[in-house]
Design a protein around this motif. Structure first.
Motif, PDB file in Angstrom:
ATOM      1  N   GLY A   9       0.939  -1.322   0.092  1.00  0.00           N
ATOM      2  CA  GLY A   9       0.058   0.078  -0.228  1.00  0.00           C
ATOM      3  C   GLY A   9       1.044   1.201  -0.035  1.00  0.00           C
ATOM      4  O   GLY A   9       2.214   1.171   0.286  1.00  0.00           O
ATOM      5  N   ARG A  38     -12.245  -3.718   0.955  1.00  0.00           N
ATOM      6  CA  ARG A  38     -11.625  -2.620   1.275  1.00  0.00           C
ATOM      7  C   ARG A  38     -12.735  -1.906   2.055  1.00  0.00           C
ATOM      8  O   ARG A  38     -13.727  -2.054   2.222  1.00  0.00           O
ATOM      9  N   THR A  91      -9.527   5.375  -2.301  1.00  0.00           N
ATOM     10  CA  THR A  91      -8.905   5.683  -0.932  1.00  0.00           C
ATOM     11  C   THR A  91      -9.433   4.631   0.101  1.00  0.00           C
ATOM     12  O   THR A  91     -10.622   4.764   0.398  1.00  0.00           O
ATOM     13  N   VAL A  93      -8.764   1.262   3.268  1.00  0.00           N
ATOM     14  CA  VAL A  93      -7.712   0.163   3.675  1.00  0.00           C
ATOM     15  C   VAL A  93      -7.918  -1.033   2.721  1.00  0.00           C
ATOM     16  O   VAL A  93      -9.299  -1.504   2.844  1.00  0.00           O
ATOM     17  N   TYR A  94      -7.020  -1.809   2.276  1.00  0.00           N
ATOM     18  CA  TYR A  94      -7.384  -2.991   1.596  1.00  0.00           C
ATOM     19  C   TYR A  94      -7.045  -4.148   2.252  1.00  0.00           C
ATOM     20  O   TYR A  94      -6.003  -4.317   2.814  1.00  0.00           O
ATOM     21  N   THR A 118      -3.821  -2.841   4.397  1.00  0.00           N
ATOM     22  CA  THR A 118      -2.671  -2.160   4.108  1.00  0.00           C
ATOM     23  C   THR A 118      -3.446  -1.042   3.592  1.00  0.00           C
ATOM     24  O   THR A 118      -4.539  -0.945   2.613  1.00  0.00           O
ATOM     25  N   GLN A 119      -2.991   0.055   3.867  1.00  0.00           N
ATOM     26  CA  GLN A 119      -3.587   1.387   3.335  1.00  0.00           C
ATOM     27  C   GLN A 119      -3.320   1.887   1.941  1.00  0.00           C
ATOM     28  O   GLN A 119      -2.010   2.087   1.688  1.00  0.00           O
ATOM     29  N   THR A 121      -3.747   5.309  -0.307  1.00  0.00           N
ATOM     30  CA  THR A 121      -4.178   6.718  -0.269  1.00  0.00           C
ATOM     31  C   THR A 121      -4.012   7.199  -1.906  1.00  0.00           C
ATOM     32  O   THR A 121      -3.066   7.180  -2.377  1.00  0.00           O
TER      33      THR A 121
END
Length: 124
Positions: A9, A38, A91, A93-94, A118-119, A121
């Motif tokens: 990420g 997500r 955008t 968190v996945y 994992t973020q 953005t």
């Protein structure tokens, strides 16, 4: 024990690309379907993409169809999500997850193990 660990990420500009990975361990990876979900701030977790055990069947949310691609490498117990033409609304968190099935699944209730997330953005 079953573990799913996401990575990859980060921050990317609109229109850019990013690939996130999920390394699996503690189970026979090649005999389970996997998926990506997500969760954006203030929103519920949603399905993004899923893939069956063999990699031949896939499913995508309408919002990412044509832009995201899920893939897996059963030799190294890893699932990927390639994200192209990213938008601000991507955008979130996945999370990767393991399904309770060999065929692709789209609902959270069909998944029993989850990574920590994992973020991703997307911002200019």
């Amino acid at each position: 024990q079953v573990q799913l660990v996401e990575s990859g990420g980060g921050l990317v500009q609109p229109g850019g690309s990013l690939r996130v990975s999920c390394a699996a361990s503690g189970f026979t990876f090649s005999t389970y379907a996997v998926g990506w979900f997500r969760q954006a701030p203030g929103k519920e977790r949603e399905f993004v993409a899923g893939m069956g055990w063999s990699g031949r069947d896939t499913s995508y949310a309408d919002s990412v169809k044509g832009r995201f691609t899920i893939s897996r490498d059963n030799a190294i117990n890893t699932v990927y999500l390639q994200m192209n033409r990213l938008k601000l609304e991507d955008t979130a968190v996945y999370y990767c997850a393991r399904a309770r099935a060999i065929w692709v699944r789209r609902t959270m209730e069909d998944y029993d193990y989850w990574g920590q997330g994992t973020q991703v953005t997307v911002s200019s």
